[in-house]
Design a protein around this motif. Structure first.
Motif, PDB file in Angstrom:
ATOM      1  N   LEU A   1      -4.984   6.986   1.081  1.00  0.00           N
ATOM      2  CA  LEU A   1      -5.987   7.394   0.097  1.00  0.00           C
ATOM      3  C   LEU A   1      -6.188   8.908   0.104  1.00  0.00           C
ATOM      4  O   LEU A   1      -6.302   9.541  -0.957  1.00  0.00           O
ATOM      5  CB  LEU A   1      -7.312   6.682   0.387  1.00  0.00           C
ATOM      6  CG  LEU A   1      -7.424   5.218  -0.051  1.00  0.00           C
ATOM      7  CD1 LEU A   1      -8.742   4.629   0.429  1.00  0.00           C
ATOM      8  CD2 LEU A   1      -7.311   5.103  -1.571  1.00  0.00           C
ATOM      9  N   GLN A   2      -6.252   9.479   1.312  1.00  0.00           N
ATOM     10  CA  GLN A   2      -6.443  10.920   1.409  1.00  0.00           C
ATOM     11  C   GLN A   2      -5.253  11.680   0.818  1.00  0.00           C
ATOM     12  O   GLN A   2      -5.427  12.674   0.107  1.00  0.00           O
ATOM     13  CB  GLN A   2      -6.638  11.307   2.883  1.00  0.00           C
ATOM     14  CG  GLN A   2      -6.849  12.794   3.122  1.00  0.00           C
ATOM     15  CD  GLN A   2      -8.086  13.321   2.417  1.00  0.00           C
ATOM     16  OE1 GLN A   2      -9.110  12.639   2.340  1.00  0.00           O
ATOM     17  NE2 GLN A   2      -8.000  14.541   1.874  1.00  0.00           N
TER      18      GLN A   2
ATOM     19  N   GLN B   1      -3.163  10.599  -1.500  1.00  0.00           N
ATOM     20  CA  GLN B   1      -3.116  10.415  -2.955  1.00  0.00           C
ATOM     21  C   GLN B   1      -4.144  11.285  -3.673  1.00  0.00           C
ATOM     22  O   GLN B   1      -3.931  11.691  -4.809  1.00  0.00           O
ATOM     23  CB  GLN B   1      -3.338   8.946  -3.300  1.00  0.00           C
ATOM     24  CG  GLN B   1      -2.162   8.048  -2.943  1.00  0.00           C
ATOM     25  CD  GLN B   1      -2.429   6.580  -3.224  1.00  0.00           C
ATOM     26  OE1 GLN B   1      -3.574   6.130  -3.162  1.00  0.00           O
ATOM     27  NE2 GLN B   1      -1.367   5.830  -3.526  1.00  0.00           N
ATOM     28  N   SER B   2      -5.261  11.573  -2.991  1.00  0.00           N
ATOM     29  CA  SER B   2      -6.303  12.376  -3.635  1.00  0.00           C
ATOM     30  C   SER B   2      -6.084  13.876  -3.456  1.00  0.00           C
ATOM     31  O   SER B   2      -6.479  14.664  -4.313  1.00  0.00           O
ATOM     32  CB  SER B   2      -7.677  11.996  -3.086  1.00  0.00           C
ATOM     33  OG  SER B   2      -7.754  12.294  -1.699  1.00  0.00           O
ATOM     34  N   SER B   3      -5.452  14.287  -2.346  1.00  0.00           N
ATOM     35  CA  SER B   3      -5.329  15.714  -2.066  1.00  0.00           C
ATOM     36  C   SER B   3      -3.908  16.253  -2.114  1.00  0.00           C
ATOM     37  O   SER B   3      -3.711  17.454  -2.256  1.00  0.00           O
ATOM     38  CB  SER B   3      -5.909  16.017  -0.684  1.00  0.00           C
ATOM     39  OG  SER B   3      -5.117  15.413   0.340  1.00  0.00           O
TER      40      SER B   3
END
Length: 268
Positions: free
Chosen positions: A142-143, A145-147
């Motif tokens: 998740l991290q 994919q977001s950053s």
């Protein structure tokens, strides 16, 4: 990439705490009842383990089965129940480590389009309390994919491992208390036994009730002996289980770092 064999979800596999405590209490009652039925009152083993005398010590506030030893047995089995819960958690976490949730071929590089399939594989195998490895994998993906930043993923991984290690340590707070309170109760029984023995001494009397004094002192020292043995057993098991659980946590962090974080490729 090779698909791992499907695993059942780990969520709710650990038995409820209330059920474990009830079963631990029942086991303690069986542990107390068996020698009570098999050994006659006044038998040396019955006196040592249960404080079960043929005749109660003079002026003793404890009437069988409400004795110091039996209270310590109840606390010991309460500790066994807590250890059983941690062992079940440990077993489930170890099984997840062996599930090959990530590609382990050193030639594999993970790009963004590879991550949804990995995330789907770990879905349902963690709930914030159980499933450390799937939780770490999901959080790192998740991290990323977001950053799109591997550095931020490493930072999140390290922070998560610290929080999980603290949570694991808190899970052993009750066990550490039981390890402390069992010898404390044993020493309390010793103090009470010595006080009872001293109360039997009458300086004005020509002869002293040596048999009754010796019986009271025996009760005093037996409580400490049983307390130290039970505390030593609980400390040994606590350290074995906690050390193993912390090792599994370290292995989960290392596995995630080697097979996920170090293979992430953000592209251009």
């Amino acid at each position: 990439m090779t698909e791992p064999a499907p695993l059942p979800t780990v969520v709710s596999r650990v038995p409820p705490a209330w059920l474990v405590r009830v079963l631990a209490l029942l086991c303690a009652l069986v542990f107390i009842a068996l020698p009570s039925l098999l050994l006659p009152a006044g038998d040396p083993v019955a006196v040592l383990l249960l404080d079960h005398h043929a005749l109660p010590p003079p002026n003793s506030p404890f009437v069988y089965p409400f004795t110091i030893q039996n209270l310590m047995h109840l606390l010991l089995f309460a500790g066994f129940g807590e250890l059983f819960v941690r062992w079940r958690v440990l077993r489930d976490e170890s099984a997840l480590l062996a599930a090959h949730l990530l590609p382990e071929d050193p030639r594999v590089v993970l790009q963004s389009h590879d991550l949804p399939a990995i995330r789907a594989r770990v879905a349902g195998r963690h709930d914030g309390e159980q499933g450390v490895l799937p939780g770490l994998i999901d959080l790192c993906i998740l991290q990323f994919q977001s950053s799109r930043s591997v550095d931020q993923v490493v930072s999140v991984l390290n922070s998560s491992l610290e929080l999980i290690a603290h949570r694991v340590d808190l899970c052993y707070a009750m066990l550490r208390y039981l390890v402390w309170v069992i010898p404390t109760i044993g020493f309390t029984g010793t103090v009470i036994g010595i006080a009872l023995a001293l109360n039997l001494i009458d300086p004005s009397a020509g002869t002293q009730p040596l048999g009754e004094i010796a019986q009271a002192l025996g009760v005093a020292f037996y409580t400490t002996l049983v307390a130290l043995i039970e505390s030593a057993i609980l400390v040994l098991l606590l350290n074995l289980v906690q050390t193993r659980e912390e090792r599994v946590l370290n292995q989960a962090g290392h596995y995630t770092l080697v097979n996920l974080v170090n293979r992430l490729y953000a592209g251009h």
